[in-house]
Structure formats: C-alpha cells, structure tokens
Enzyme design. Structure first.
Site, PDB file in Angstrom:
ATOM      1  N   SER A 136       0.831  -1.204   0.000  1.00 38.15           N
ATOM      2  CA  SER A 136       0.000   0.000   0.000  1.00 38.15           C
ATOM      3  C   SER A 136       0.871   1.262   0.000  1.00 38.15           C
ATOM      4  O   SER A 136       1.723   1.415  -0.873  1.00 38.15           O
ATOM      5  CB  SER A 136      -0.970  -0.062   1.177  1.00 38.15           C
ATOM      6  OG  SER A 136      -1.970   0.890   1.039  1.00 38.15           O
ATOM      7  N   ASP A 152     -10.092  -3.494  -5.484  1.00 37.15           N
ATOM      8  CA  ASP A 152      -9.215  -2.523  -4.818  1.00 37.15           C
ATOM      9  C   ASP A 152      -9.141  -1.275  -5.692  1.00 37.15           C
ATOM     10  O   ASP A 152      -8.850  -1.375  -6.888  1.00 37.15           O
ATOM     11  CB  ASP A 152      -7.815  -3.169  -4.668  1.00 37.15           C
ATOM     12  CG  ASP A 152      -6.817  -2.263  -3.967  1.00 37.15           C
ATOM     13  OD1 ASP A 152      -7.196  -1.156  -3.540  1.00 37.15           O
ATOM     14  OD2 ASP A 152      -5.640  -2.674  -3.862  1.00 37.15           O
ATOM     15  N   HIS A 193      -8.077  -4.871  -0.907  1.00 40.77           N
ATOM     16  CA  HIS A 193      -6.943  -4.084  -0.449  1.00 40.77           C
ATOM     17  C   HIS A 193      -6.580  -4.474   0.988  1.00 40.77           C
ATOM     18  O   HIS A 193      -7.451  -4.759   1.800  1.00 40.77           O
ATOM     19  CB  HIS A 193      -7.260  -2.592  -0.524  1.00 40.77           C
ATOM     20  CG  HIS A 193      -6.053  -1.750  -0.285  1.00 40.77           C
ATOM     21  ND1 HIS A 193      -5.053  -1.636  -1.205  1.00 40.77           N
ATOM     22  CD2 HIS A 193      -5.659  -1.039   0.792  1.00 40.77           C
ATOM     23  CE1 HIS A 193      -4.098  -0.874  -0.717  1.00 40.77           C
ATOM     24  NE2 HIS A 193      -4.433  -0.497   0.494  1.00 40.77           N
TER      25      HIS A 193
END
Ligand SMILES: *[C@@H]1O[C@H](CO)[C@@H](O)[C@H](O)[C@H]1NC(C)=O
Ligand SMILES: *[C@@H]1O[C@H](CO)[C@@H](O)[C@H](O)[C@H]1NC(C)=O
Ligand SMILES: *[C@@H]1O[C@H](CO)[C@@H](O)[C@H](O)[C@H]1NC(C)=O
Ligand SMILES: *[C@@H]1O[C@H](CO)[C@@H](O)[C@H](O)[C@H]1NC(C)=O
Length: 400
Positions: free
Chosen positions: A189, A340, A370
């Site tokens: 991320s 995501d 995610h």
C-alpha cells in the site's frame, strides 16, 4: 446511561446497515470480508461524527485502535528479533540463527497504512517478516517512519531513506552477513509508494554504491494524479477501502487542509502546470484492454491553484518518474487485487516498465481486497491474506 444505550443502539444500526452492503460475487469468505468491511465503515462513520463534534480526529481514533495490535520483538528458535535505530529511524531486525557459510539475502520491508497509521510492530507485519526471514534464510529489516498528519511529505520518505542508506553501507551489510548483490525492498500500500520511490532513487543515484536486486510492491499506491481510474470508479464503495476514506486519509500526507481533500475527491486537485505529466498515468493508453471495460477516458480537470507544487513530484507519485528514471529499475514484483481502488496503479506501473523492456512478475488476486496481508492473524483472519503471503514469499524464494 440512556446516552450510552442510545449510542450503542445507533452504532448497531449503522453496523447493520453496512453489513448488508453487497459483496463482489467471486469473493472468498464473503461474510468475513463483510464483517471486517462493516467494522471499518462503522468506525469511520462514528469517527466522522466525533470529529464533526470537535472531539477527536478520525485518524487519531484509527491510530489508537491499531496500536492495540502491536507486539514486542520476540526471538524464537530460528530467528533473533530486536528493535533498534538506523540513523534515527526505528527498525525491527530479523536475524536467522542457523549457521551459514555464505552471506545471506536481505529484505527491507516498509509497512502500509495510508501514511497515517501502522508500524512494523503490528502482529500481521511481525508475522510476515518473521516468516520471510525463516523461509528465505534472509535478514529482514522492517523500517518505521513518522506518520501524517503530524509529519507530512517528505518526512516519512526521508525517515525511510536514512535507514536504507545506513543499512546499504558495506560495513553494515558485512556486519549482518548480508550479500550486497541480493537485497530486495518491499512494501504494501503506502509502503509500496515508499519502496518504489526509494528504488527509483537508489538505482539512479551514484551516492548509493550498493543497488537493489529486486523490488516487491504489494497493492501499492503509485500515483495521486488521477483519482478516477477505472478501479477507483468500480470499487468506490469498497470493500475495505472506499474511495472517499482512502482519499481523506491519504491527503493528510500532503496537508490537513480540507479544501485539498475536497479537490482530490472531485479529481481536480492537480495544478495546471502538471498537464504534460498526465500522459504518464493515462489509463486509456496504459491499462490492459480487459480492465478498460466500458469506461470512457476523461482527463482530470486541472486547477489554477498552485499551493501544492509537491503534487508534481515523482517522490510523491512514483508513476510520475520519467522513462529514463525507470530504465534502471531492477527486477520487479507487483501484486494487485481485483477489488481494490489501487488495482490500476499497479497495472499501469507494470505497463510502463514492460514498455521499457524491463522484467516484471505480476500476481493478480481475482478475489482479492486491499490490505489482504493485514488479515493473517486472529481475529482478522482471511484465507486470502495467507494466499497473498504465499505468493509474495514464493516469488522472493525464486528470485532473490
Ligand atoms: C524453525 O525452522 C524450522 C525449519 O524451517 C521449522 O520447521 C520450525 O517451525 C521453525 N520454528 C519456528 C519457531 O518458527
Ligand atoms: C488554494 O488551495 C489552498 C489549499 O487547498 C486553499 O487554502 C486556497 O484557498 C486555495 N486558493 C485559491 C485561490 O483557490
Ligand atoms: C490519453 O490517451 C488517449 C487515447 O490514447 C488520448 O486520446 C489522450 O489525448 C491522452 N491524454 C493525455 C492527457 O495523455
Ligand atoms: C521532490 O521532493 C523531494 C523530497 O522533498 C525533493 O528532494 C526533490 O527536490 C523534489 N523534486 C522536485 C522536482 O521538486
């Protein structure tokens, strides 16, 4: 008492409302994903209320909740785990105990959390890094950095750079028995943003003599130029990371100004001077055909406000790196998840690297959401999280 009961009732109603949000059809363990999703959205909603009442900021509540899940460094029969400082930045080191005749590979790991939360101390990261060290017989260095909104771009980036620079010195690598030709930098991320940025820096800067052999980016954030890519549109309501929540948290990396958040939500935050950069993230040319579906490309509307020149900086949006900067990128692994908003960031980066003839391995998790790697420990356990971990480790094993 009545007030508490009322609040509790209200929270239950909100939770019930979110739990009935439809889940994508192909998702594994849909009810578990639904529960986690509803818990995040309910917390987010309650925080919005408390923030609105001027009680406490949303990111502070999230950061506090996350801290409950921290774990201290605990060695086991295979790995010595210690917390220390590399050039001012906290790191957790995982050093294999077994004897080795040759030098070991190393992995530098940078955690995610939208720049506002998280730490290598989280159980899910501690588990992942310990697993990496044990499975690969590698030295793992997990790096922490100061968080937004207190510390904004480029402070978190500089924190990690200084730890990386320290570690990459010949004498330090030698002291830890690390082979300088077998070092990977990984991140998930927002940690993926930092990993990619630092890769671009290290590979292009003569000051770094030791380069990376590989980088591994797990559902990374690679640009904040166009926040209406097809994946942002398709998954704007989640699961796990709804578009508005992602932007609200992520924008704190740049400023606390709500006007900026608002502009980012409307996708008209990029200044006029950025026009020539749009082609670097143009999904109409860079996204594989099957992900374009029936979306119509529209350019982001540019703003005459130039209060944030950093929006043009490739250290903030790694996809803004020029082709000549990307040319020196090492072997790259990208893992994307279908459900995501950040899916297309990864896909576009892959296209850009492959267009330059560079070698990229790609795993796409069709039923993935995610943050999957954060769901590998009780009580937030998803089989999908283990699947992502296995794929990442397998790639490292074969390539580092
Ligand atoms: C130590 O490594 C061995 C071999 O890889 C493994 O079977 C064992 O479970 C490991 N122990 C711990 C505590 O991780
Ligand atoms: C420019 O943006 C900043 C931050 O979002 C805001 O405070 C300011 O009012 C804006 N200025 C103009 C002229 O729109
Ligand atoms: C994006 O790509 C489309 C299709 O190739 C093209 O028509 C458009 O001009 C491009 N826009 C930018 C800003 O690069
Ligand atoms: C981008 O940001 C980094 C970190 O602050 C800075 O060193 C660099 O000079 C900036 N680049 C440009 C083109 O402004």
């Amino acid at each position: 008492m009545a007030c508490k009961a009322l609040c509790f009732g209200l929270i239950c109603i909100i939770f019930a409302y979110y739990i009935y949000a439809p889940m994508p059809e192909n998702i594994e363990e849909p009810w578990k994903v639904g529960l986690i999703d509803a818990a995040i959205k309910t917390t987010s909603f309650v925080c919005m209320l408390t923030e609105y009442m001027g009680l406490i900021r949303k990111d502070q509540v999230f950061a506090t909740l996350v801290k409950v899940d921290y774990t201290s460094p605990v060695s086991d029969s295979n790995i010595t785990v210690t917390d220390t400082i590399f050039s001012g930045s906290p790191v957790r080191l995982y050093l294999p105990k077994r004897k080795s005749d040759s030098r070991r590979p190393a992995v530098i790991y940078i955690h995610g959390g939208a720049f506002v939360l998280g730490s290598f101390k989280l159980k899910c990261y501690d588990y992942l890094n310990r697993w990496t060290a044990n499975t690969l017989d590698a030295v793992v260095v997990a790096v922490d950095y100061r968080l937004s909104p207190e510390y904004q771009f480029p402070v978190p980036l500089e924190d990690v750079i200084s730890a990386v620079k320290f570690f990459l010195q010949d004498e330090i690598l030698a002291a830890y028995g690390v082979d300088p030709t077998r070092i990977c930098i990984s991140g998930d991320s927002s940690g993926g943003t930092l990993a990619a940025t630092i890769t671009h820096l290290v590979q292009n800067d003569a000051e770094f003599k030791n380069k990376f052999k590989a980088q591994a980016l797990l559902y990374p954030v690679l640009q904040i130029v166009d926040l209406l890519l097809p994946s942002y549109q398709e998954h704007q309501h989640g699961p796990i990371l709804p578009r508005k929540m992602g932007i609200e948290m992520g924008s704190l990396y740049i400023s606390k100004d709500k006007a900026l958040t608002q502009a980012m939500i409307l996708n008209n935050h990029m200044p006029l001077e950025s026009r020539h950069l749009l082609t670097l993230v143009n999904w109409s040319t860079l996204l594989p055909e099957n992900y374009k579906k029936n979306h119509l490309y529209t350019e982001p509307v540019l703003s005459s406000n130039s209060s944030y020149p950093q929006l043009l900086n490739s250290s903030l949006s790694p996809l803004l790196a020029s082709d000549s900067q990307l040319q020196n990128v090492p072997l790259t692994y990208v893992l994307t998840c279908e459900h995501d908003i950040l899916r297309d960031d990864g896909l576009i980066y892959i296209t850009r690297l492959r267009n330059l003839g560079l070698k990229v391995s790609h795993d796409h998790i069709e039923d993935g959401v995610h943050g999957a790697l954060s769901f590998t420990r009780f009580p937030f356990y998803l089989r999908m999280g283990m699947k992502v971990k296995e794929k990442y480790i397998r790639w490292l094993k074969e390539n580092l």
